[in-house]
Each structure stands twice: as C-alpha cells, then as structure tokens.
Design a protein around this motif. Structure first.
Motif, PDB file in Angstrom:
ATOM      1  N   GLY A   1       0.789  -1.231   0.000  1.00 51.50           N
ATOM      2  CA  GLY A   1       0.000   0.000   0.000  1.00 51.50           C
ATOM      3  C   GLY A   1       0.818   1.277   0.000  1.00 51.50           C
ATOM      4  N   LEU A   2       2.136   1.168  -0.187  1.00 51.34           N
ATOM      5  CA  LEU A   2       3.004   2.346  -0.241  1.00 51.34           C
ATOM      6  C   LEU A   2       2.699   3.146  -1.502  1.00 51.34           C
ATOM      7  N   ILE A   3       2.580   4.483  -1.340  1.00 54.01           N
ATOM      8  CA  ILE A   3       2.296   5.332  -2.503  1.00 54.01           C
ATOM      9  C   ILE A   3       3.323   6.439  -2.706  1.00 54.01           C
ATOM     10  N   GLY A   4       4.186   6.677  -1.723  1.00 52.73           N
ATOM     11  CA  GLY A   4       5.114   7.793  -1.886  1.00 52.73           C
ATOM     12  C   GLY A   4       6.359   7.696  -1.037  1.00 52.73           C
ATOM     13  N   LYS A   5       7.344   8.483  -1.462  1.00 55.64           N
ATOM     14  CA  LYS A   5       8.602   8.606  -0.726  1.00 55.64           C
ATOM     15  C   LYS A   5       9.108  10.030  -0.914  1.00 55.64           C
TER      16      LYS A   5
ATOM     17  N   GLN B   1       5.662  -5.563  -6.001  1.00 54.65           N
ATOM     18  CA  GLN B   1       7.012  -5.400  -5.499  1.00 54.65           C
ATOM     19  C   GLN B   1       6.891  -4.596  -4.208  1.00 54.65           C
ATOM     20  N   GLU B   2       7.911  -4.634  -3.370  1.00 57.79           N
ATOM     21  CA  GLU B   2       7.936  -3.795  -2.170  1.00 57.79           C
ATOM     22  C   GLU B   2       9.026  -2.752  -2.320  1.00 57.79           C
ATOM     23  N   PHE B   3       8.704  -1.534  -1.921  1.00 58.70           N
ATOM     24  CA  PHE B   3       9.625  -0.414  -2.016  1.00 58.70           C
ATOM     25  C   PHE B   3       9.769   0.248  -0.652  1.00 58.70           C
ATOM     26  N   GLU B   4      10.745   1.115  -0.535  1.00 59.37           N
ATOM     27  CA  GLU B   4      10.930   1.932   0.664  1.00 59.37           C
ATOM     28  C   GLU B   4      10.195   3.246   0.451  1.00 59.37           C
ATOM     29  N   GLY B   5       9.564   3.738   1.500  1.00 55.95           N
ATOM     30  CA  GLY B   5       8.878   5.014   1.388  1.00 55.95           C
ATOM     31  C   GLY B   5       8.282   5.440   2.703  1.00 55.95           C
ATOM     32  N   ASP B   6       7.479   6.507   2.661  1.00 54.19           N
ATOM     33  CA  ASP B   6       6.940   7.073   3.893  1.00 54.19           C
ATOM     34  C   ASP B   6       5.447   7.392   3.838  1.00 54.19           C
ATOM     35  N   THR B   7       4.805   7.136   2.714  1.00 52.78           N
ATOM     36  CA  THR B   7       3.391   7.492   2.579  1.00 52.78           C
ATOM     37  C   THR B   7       2.613   6.289   2.049  1.00 52.78           C
ATOM     38  N   TYR B   8       1.515   5.980   2.736  1.00 47.58           N
ATOM     39  CA  TYR B   8       0.693   4.819   2.377  1.00 47.58           C
ATOM     40  C   TYR B   8      -0.712   5.266   2.006  1.00 47.58           C
ATOM     41  N   MET B   9      -1.338   4.473   1.157  1.00 41.73           N
ATOM     42  CA  MET B   9      -2.726   4.725   0.785  1.00 41.73           C
ATOM     43  C   MET B   9      -3.605   4.523   2.005  1.00 41.73           C
ATOM     44  N   VAL B  10      -4.660   5.316   2.090  1.00 44.48           N
ATOM     45  CA  VAL B  10      -5.606   5.156   3.195  1.00 44.48           C
ATOM     46  C   VAL B  10      -6.282   3.794   3.061  1.00 44.48           C
ATOM     47  N   PRO B  11      -6.636   3.179   4.177  1.00 42.38           N
ATOM     48  CA  PRO B  11      -7.319   1.881   4.099  1.00 42.38           C
ATOM     49  C   PRO B  11      -8.673   2.014   3.396  1.00 42.38           C
ATOM     50  N   MET B  12      -8.936   1.089   2.503  1.00 42.21           N
ATOM     51  CA  MET B  12     -10.200   1.064   1.766  1.00 42.21           C
ATOM     52  C   MET B  12     -11.036  -0.101   2.291  1.00 42.21           C
ATOM     53  N   ASN B  13     -12.338   0.097   2.368  1.00 41.43           N
ATOM     54  CA  ASN B  13     -13.250  -0.994   2.687  1.00 41.43           C
ATOM     55  C   ASN B  13     -13.622  -1.641   1.358  1.00 41.43           C
ATOM     56  N   TRP B  14     -12.907  -2.694   0.983  1.00 38.11           N
ATOM     57  CA  TRP B  14     -13.079  -3.299  -0.335  1.00 38.11           C
ATOM     58  C   TRP B  14     -14.437  -3.965  -0.505  1.00 38.11           C
ATOM     59  N   ASP B  15     -15.194  -4.183   0.585  1.00 42.07           N
ATOM     60  CA  ASP B  15     -16.550  -4.720   0.477  1.00 42.07           C
ATOM     61  C   ASP B  15     -17.490  -3.733  -0.220  1.00 42.07           C
ATOM     62  N   GLU B  16     -17.111  -2.447  -0.252  1.00 46.34           N
ATOM     63  CA  GLU B  16     -17.935  -1.413  -0.878  1.00 46.34           C
ATOM     64  C   GLU B  16     -17.678  -1.262  -2.377  1.00 46.34           C
ATOM     65  N   TRP B  17     -16.774  -2.076  -2.929  1.00 40.63           N
ATOM     66  CA  TRP B  17     -16.321  -1.880  -4.298  1.00 40.63           C
ATOM     67  C   TRP B  17     -16.456  -3.136  -5.137  1.00 40.63           C
ATOM     68  N   THR B  18     -16.758  -2.952  -6.414  1.00 38.09           N
ATOM     69  CA  THR B  18     -16.824  -4.045  -7.381  1.00 38.09           C
ATOM     70  C   THR B  18     -15.707  -3.837  -8.398  1.00 38.09           C
ATOM     71  N   LEU B  19     -14.902  -4.871  -8.604  1.00 43.85           N
ATOM     72  CA  LEU B  19     -13.854  -4.809  -9.609  1.00 43.85           C
ATOM     73  C   LEU B  19     -14.503  -4.875 -10.986  1.00 43.85           C
ATOM     74  N   VAL B  20     -14.266  -3.850 -11.799  1.00 43.34           N
ATOM     75  CA  VAL B  20     -14.841  -3.763 -13.137  1.00 43.34           C
ATOM     76  C   VAL B  20     -13.855  -4.286 -14.173  1.00 43.34           C
ATOM     77  N   ARG B  21     -12.565  -3.997 -13.950  1.00 45.18           N
ATOM     78  CA  ARG B  21     -11.552  -4.400 -14.921  1.00 45.18           C
ATOM     79  C   ARG B  21     -10.209  -4.566 -14.221  1.00 45.18           C
ATOM     80  N   SER B  22      -9.475  -5.578 -14.637  1.00 38.51           N
ATOM     81  CA  SER B  22      -8.100  -5.788 -14.172  1.00 38.51           C
ATOM     82  C   SER B  22      -7.278  -6.217 -15.376  1.00 38.51           C
ATOM     83  N   GLU B  23      -6.214  -5.484 -15.617  1.00 40.82           N
ATOM     84  CA  GLU B  23      -5.392  -5.738 -16.801  1.00 40.82           C
ATOM     85  C   GLU B  23      -3.926  -5.736 -16.405  1.00 40.82           C
TER      86      GLU B  23
END
Length: 164
Positions: free
Chosen positions: A12-16, A120-142
């Motif tokens: 869930g890392l998004i930034g460094k 992959q795993e990276f080093e960083g300091d900013t993570y995505m906020v937790p999402m409640n994935w039960d509220e979401w439907t996957l429409v596309r994965s590529e």
C-alpha cells in the motif's frame, strides 16, 4: 463524478519524500490517459513533489489549508466542500491523485477507483488510506506489460462503488 487514481506497492506504499518510489513508464502512461482533459485534485506536497508544474491539458486543483498559497497555472482550494462544489458543476471527472491526506478527505465521496498495483515492495513514507473493499466491485483488471523500462510486474484495476 469523483474518482481516485493512484499506484501502490504490495503493502500500500504510494510515496517517498513527496515523489513516487519507483519508475514505471506504463503507469505514467495510464495516469496520463486517465486524467487528460479532466480535473485533477492534489495536495500541496504532491504538487510540490512534481516540481510545482501543473499537469498539461488538465484543470489542476491544489487543496491546501494555507490561505496564502499561490502557484502559477493552478486553482487553489481550501476545503473538501469547495472541491465537491466544483465537482458537482463540472461535466467531466474530478480525479483525486494524492497524497494520502487528500484521499482520506474524499473517502465517502468517491465513485470510481483507478488503482495500479505494483507487485514489489519499495521503501517510502506514505501509504494509501485503508479502503473498505466490500464497498467496491472490480470492473476491470489488466496486467501491465513488462519490458526493459517496465521491470516490475503490475496491473491496472478499475473499481466502481457498489450501490449505497
């Protein structure tokens, strides 16, 4: 419509230090295709991490509590309500692109998620906020293509919020 667009690693890392911890041209291309002609909303640190340069062919909105903040070529807004009012009157998508505090502000308002997952795993300091994935439907994965410039396995996912 309000959409989130981000890339994250396996944890869930998004930034460094205000920038991306990886170099993945496929994701940059996806980002450009998804946001061109749209409005993008980002926090001040995200904007400054991009060199304080507005993204071309988009409405760039900087969300900051600093009432004196100014930057050339962008609109500055100071509250969630101000962004929501803009989005309501805007014909195209309003894309929230980071950082994590900005995502947090709009968790209850977002309709679509554009997520790039980098396996992959990276080093960083900013993570995505937790999402409640039960509220979401996957429409596309590529799966993204690997080559000499795109070295990390990755996939592009699109989610739509389930009916509330």
């Amino acid at each position: 419509m309000i959409a989130f667009l981000w890339a994250e690693d396996q944890k869930g890392l998004i930034g460094k230090n205000g920038t991306l911890p990886w170099y993945l041209p496929n994701d940059l291309k996806y980002f450009k295709q998804a946001t061109i002609g749209q409005a993008v909303v980002m926090g001040r640190k995200t904007f400054e991490g991009m060199g304080k340069k507005p993204l071309p062919n988009r409405i760039n909105i900087i969300l900051t509590t600093d009432k004196d903040y100014h930057a050339e070529g962008v609109e500055v807004m100071h509250s969630r309500e101000e962004v929501l009012k803009f989005a309501e009157g805007y014909e195209k998508d309003t894309m929230i692109i980071g950082g994590s505090g900005v995502f947090q502000h709009f968790l209850d308002d977002v309709d679509m998620l554009h997520r790039t997952v980098i396996e992959q795993e990276f080093e960083g300091d900013t993570y995505m906020v937790p999402m409640n994935w039960d509220e979401w439907t996957l429409v596309r994965s590529e799966a993204g293509e690997l080559d000499e410039k795109n070295k990390y396995p990755h996939r592009f996912e699109l989610y739509k919020r389930k009916t509330r």
